[in-house]
Write a protein that holds these residues in place. Structure first.
Motif, PDB file in Angstrom:
ATOM      1  N   ARG A   1     -29.519 -11.579   3.926  1.00 15.64           N
ATOM      2  CA  ARG A   1     -29.488 -11.283   5.361  1.00 15.64           C
ATOM      3  C   ARG A   1     -28.544 -10.137   5.728  1.00 15.64           C
ATOM      4  NH1 ARG A   1     -30.241 -17.039   5.594  1.00 15.64           N
ATOM      5  NH2 ARG A   1     -32.262 -17.531   6.543  1.00 15.64           N
ATOM      6  N   LEU A   2     -27.711  -9.716   4.790  1.00 11.44           N
ATOM      7  CA  LEU A   2     -26.908  -8.525   5.045  1.00 11.44           C
ATOM      8  C   LEU A   2     -27.627  -7.279   4.550  1.00 11.44           C
ATOM      9  CD1 LEU A   2     -23.192  -9.557   4.418  1.00 11.44           C
ATOM     10  CD2 LEU A   2     -24.595  -9.764   6.465  1.00 11.44           C
ATOM     11  N   ALA A   3     -28.134  -7.312   3.321  1.00  8.04           N
ATOM     12  CA  ALA A   3     -28.825  -6.145   2.778  1.00  8.04           C
ATOM     13  C   ALA A   3     -30.129  -5.851   3.508  1.00  8.04           C
ATOM     14  CB  ALA A   3     -29.098  -6.358   1.291  1.00  8.04           C
ATOM     15  N   ASP A   4     -30.745  -6.868   4.081  1.00  3.87           N
ATOM     16  CA  ASP A   4     -32.038  -6.690   4.749  1.00  3.87           C
ATOM     17  C   ASP A   4     -31.918  -6.269   6.210  1.00  3.87           C
ATOM     18  OD1 ASP A   4     -33.178  -7.476   2.378  1.00  3.87           O
ATOM     19  OD2 ASP A   4     -33.535  -9.551   2.988  1.00  3.87           O
ATOM     20  N   ARG A   5     -30.714  -6.044   6.676  1.00  2.45           N
ATOM     21  CA  ARG A   5     -30.543  -5.602   8.063  1.00  2.45           C
ATOM     22  C   ARG A   5     -31.137  -4.207   8.270  1.00  2.45           C
ATOM     23  NH1 ARG A   5     -25.671  -4.350   9.670  1.00  2.45           N
ATOM     24  NH2 ARG A   5     -25.166  -3.769   7.536  1.00  2.45           N
TER      25      ARG A   5
END
Length: 286
Positions: free
Chosen positions: A258-262
């Motif tokens: 959920r951080l890298a996919d922002r």
């Protein structure tokens, strides 16, 4: 490590009495093995003041008399604690939270989002940058009550490396859905531990609702207050679970981060002040 939250009945304006109750509770949670213990919003002073002039005599500097006593307690007990208090600096009164350990004050946070309620009608909004603090190997971010309704705040602390976000609160009637749903949401959407600790009891007509809770990085409730009375919550946490943001549910077929996919470039509207975003009449399709 183990963390604890203490849902207590704070007495308005009784700073010394509240402080002694906090220290006694800290002795109990530390004896039970807690590394860090969280207390409610304005736990030192109470919350339902009717003016700034009424509240100011119960505010303290940070460091100050109360944090000095709590430092001594943390040194004696070898533990960490976060408490809510009114902070006085110059002519400003802030609704603050302070993280204290065996060596003294580690960091503080001034409430950014102020509702029209209680002492927040008269306090100065916090404007310090968000920070994450080290509490003996545990990376802690702080918010206060209404802040949990603004997901951007928790995301900022997550981006700064928080393992745990703590939320001292004074939830009155009407905040039940915040207590029951927002805390779990903030935890799962950021992959962090989230602990919210409310007060109990009644103050100037407000019956506080309890509902303190601790959630894990998957949004699961680890502990929840079952009553509106005095209660202590405990939970075991693993900081590595909070630091590993990539979940492999089915390796090679279902993985999320959920951080890298922002997509920050798509969130421009979030940076616009209230009232300056695109008017409804100009939206595509009208």
């Amino acid at each position: 490590m183990k963390i604890a939250g203490v849902q207590i009945d704070v007495q308005l304006g009784e700073v010394d009495q509240n402080l002694q109750m906090i220290i006694k509770s800290l002795e109990e949670t530390t004896a039970a093995g807690a590394h860090l213990t969280l207390f409610p919003e304005c736990a030192l002073s109470g919350y339902c003041f009717e003016s700034r002039d009424e509240a100011a005599p119960f505010a303290q500097s940070i460091p100050g008399p109360a944090t000095d006593q709590l430092t001594e307690a943390c040194r004696r007990l070898d533990c960490f604690t976060v408490i809510g208090l009114l902070e006085l600096e110059g002519n400003d009164v802030y609704n603050s939270a302070v993280l204290i350990g065996p060596e003294g004050v580690i960091g503080k946070y001034r409430k950014v989002h102020l509702p029209y309620l209680g002492v927040d009608r008269y306090t100065t909004p916090g404007n310090d940058p968000y920070q994450v603090f080290n509490a003996g190997g545990l990376r802690v971010g702080m918010q206060i009550c209404y802040d949990a309704s603004f997901p951007e705040a928790t995301r900022c602390l997550t981006m700064l490396g928080a393992d745990l976000v703590v939320l001292p609160t004074n939830w009155p009637p009407g905040a039940e859905t915040t207590a029951d749903y927002c805390i779990n949401s903030r935890a799962v959407e950021n992959g962090i531990y989230f602990m919210a600790v409310n007060r109990c009891g009644r103050e100037r007509g407000f019956q506080f609702i309890g509902r303190s809770s601790i959630c894990d990085p998957f949004g699961k409730t680890l502990a929840k207050a079952e009553t509106r009375d005095v209660e202590i919550l405990y939970a075991e946490i693993d900081v590595e679970r909070a630091r590993n943001k990539r979940y492999q549910r089915v390796p090679g077929k279902h993985e999320i981060d959920r951080l890298a996919d922002r997509r920050p470039e798509m969130y421009i509207a979030l940076t616009q002040p209230h009232g300056l975003s695109t008017p409804h009449a100009e939206l595509k399709g009208k």
